[in-house]
Design a protein around this motif. Structure first.
Motif, PDB file in Angstrom:
ATOM      1  N   UNK A 158      -4.845   3.277   9.290  1.00  0.00           N
ATOM      2  CA  UNK A 158      -5.449   2.290   8.257  1.00  0.00           C
ATOM      3  C   UNK A 158      -4.732   2.373   6.990  1.00  0.00           C
ATOM      4  N   UNK A 159      -4.117   3.763   6.569  1.00  0.00           N
ATOM      5  CA  UNK A 159      -3.501   3.928   5.164  1.00  0.00           C
ATOM      6  C   UNK A 159      -2.586   4.831   5.304  1.00  0.00           C
ATOM      7  N   UNK A 160      -1.958   5.065   4.088  1.00  0.00           N
ATOM      8  CA  UNK A 160      -0.843   6.275   3.981  1.00  0.00           C
ATOM      9  C   UNK A 160      -1.808   7.516   3.988  1.00  0.00           C
ATOM     10  N   UNK A 197      -2.366  -4.057  -0.545  1.00  0.00           N
ATOM     11  CA  UNK A 197      -2.681  -4.655   0.930  1.00  0.00           C
ATOM     12  C   UNK A 197      -1.678  -4.229   1.528  1.00  0.00           C
ATOM     13  N   UNK A 198      -1.702  -4.815   2.988  1.00  0.00           N
ATOM     14  CA  UNK A 198      -0.423  -4.612   3.875  1.00  0.00           C
ATOM     15  C   UNK A 198       0.624  -5.566   3.532  1.00  0.00           C
ATOM     16  N   UNK A 199       1.989  -5.534   3.999  1.00  0.00           N
ATOM     17  CA  UNK A 199       2.764  -6.542   3.638  1.00  0.00           C
ATOM     18  C   UNK A 199       2.482  -7.991   4.029  1.00  0.00           C
ATOM     19  N   UNK A 206       0.832  -1.232   0.035  1.00  0.00           N
ATOM     20  CA  UNK A 206       0.054  -0.022   0.022  1.00  0.00           C
ATOM     21  C   UNK A 206       0.703   1.086   0.050  1.00  0.00           C
ATOM     22  N   UNK A 207       2.167   1.132   0.511  1.00  0.00           N
ATOM     23  CA  UNK A 207       2.930   2.407   0.562  1.00  0.00           C
ATOM     24  C   UNK A 207       3.591   2.776  -0.678  1.00  0.00           C
ATOM     25  N   UNK A 218       2.058  -3.066   8.385  1.00  0.00           N
ATOM     26  CA  UNK A 218       2.713  -2.450   6.923  1.00  0.00           C
ATOM     27  C   UNK A 218       4.274  -2.649   7.060  1.00  0.00           C
ATOM     28  N   UNK A 219       4.672  -2.370   5.859  1.00  0.00           N
ATOM     29  CA  UNK A 219       6.167  -2.441   5.417  1.00  0.00           C
ATOM     30  C   UNK A 219       6.997  -1.634   6.386  1.00  0.00           C
TER      31      UNK A 219
END
Length: 310
Positions: free
Chosen positions: A189-191, A76-78, A49-50, A165-166
């Motif tokens: 939840x997100x960037x 998605x997350x890592x 996602x990043x 996340x990564x």
């Protein structure tokens, strides 16, 4: 007699319709099979996602160059991506790390080795509200927050995109911790959520992928304009420890930015299909140019064309 001829005509017509449908289905089926090549067909790609903004650009350019392709991009997350790969829910993924030995064992059990290609170097940007007077931060400061230790200064609230996340994994590895502390570190939840939070909360430090702030779209532009990127000083004795460096491409190329990380495409397709073509595109000149424009460091710098006018 007339009724007999009408019935025969109906039977002939029905047969013609039936064979027409079969022929149409067969042609379509054959065309579908032919379409699954390295430059045509359909593939699902799940990206960290990043990295979503730069991967959206990559897909748009790829589908423009190869108009018989359909790349279904999701993010998605890592941890989620790894799980999808191992469960065969997806075969092509974009990650900021390679598979571990334990993860590779799942594929070795199937007598298959995924193809892995590095195509960029990403930077994790450290951001604050524009109202904050600070313009730099040390890696040691971030590590102290990750360990739950008290640190000097007013910026002691670290905000991530997601606990899985990564970016969280990167900072946890640097801090040498297995879990986030009870205080001082928050995961949203997100960037995009991180950008919004830092925009609205001046005392916070945000951690995001650099492509989220280099070329913001209409949905993120307002928040990006209200934040600034801090220069980061790495650990003493390392190239990044000699000063405060921002996540620029030149600093990434010279290994001066402490929060740099590689970007890989992992192709777990058991056959030569569109995933291979997409990987070749990402590592080729066109894909590398997109990386360059997105603020990441290409794995191979695309050549510049000079036009000399008389």
């Amino acid at each position: 007699m007339g009724y007999f001829f009408i019935t025969v005509k109906k039977l002939v017509l029905l047969r013609l319709v039936f064979f027409g449908i079969v022929a149409f289905w067969s042609c379509n089926n054959a065309e579908t099979k032919r379409a699954q090549t390295i430059v045509s067909g359909k593939v699902e790609v799940v990206a960290d996602e990043t990295l979503l903004p730069v991967m959206e650009e990559q897909v748009a350019v790829f589908e423009h160059l190869y108009d018989r392709t359909n790349v279904e991009l999701t993010s998605a997350q890592e941890n989620q991506i790894i799980r999808k790969l191992l469960n065969k829910e997806v075969e092509v993924a974009v990650l900021t790390r390679q598979l571990t030995e334990q993860e590779n064992q799942f594929f070795k059990a199937r007598k298959f080795t995924p193809r892995v290609y590095k195509f960029a170097t990403d930077a994790v940007a450290v951001i604050v509200n524009k109202q904050v007077s600070d313009s730099v931060i040390t890696l040691d400061h971030l590590v102290k927050i990750m360990r739950g230790e008290k640190s000097t200064g007013s910026l002691n609230q670290l905000v991530f995109d997601n606990p899985n996340s990564s970016t969280v994994r990167l900072l946890k590895d640097l801090a040498g911790v297995d879990s986030l502390p009870a205080n001082g570190v928050y995961a949203l939840k997100s960037n995009l959520d991180v950008l919004k939070y830092v925009y609205e909360t001046p005392q916070s430090i945000g951690v995001v992928g650099v492509s989220w702030i280099v070329r913001p779209d209409n949905g993120t532009k307002k928040y990006v304009e209200g934040i600034k990127v801090l220069g980061v000083k790495g650990r003493e004795g390392e190239p990044a420890g000699g000063g405060y460096y921002k996540p620029s491409q030149s600093n990434l190329a010279d290994s001066l930015y402490a929060l740099a990380r590689p970007v890989y495409i992992i192709n777990a397709e058991p056959r030569k299909s569109l995933g291979m073509g997409f990987a070749a595109y990402l590592t080729g000149e066109s894909g590398q140019r997109v990386i360059l424009k997105a603020g990441l460091l290409p794995d191979s710098i695309p050549p510049r064309e000079l036009i000399i006018r008389k």
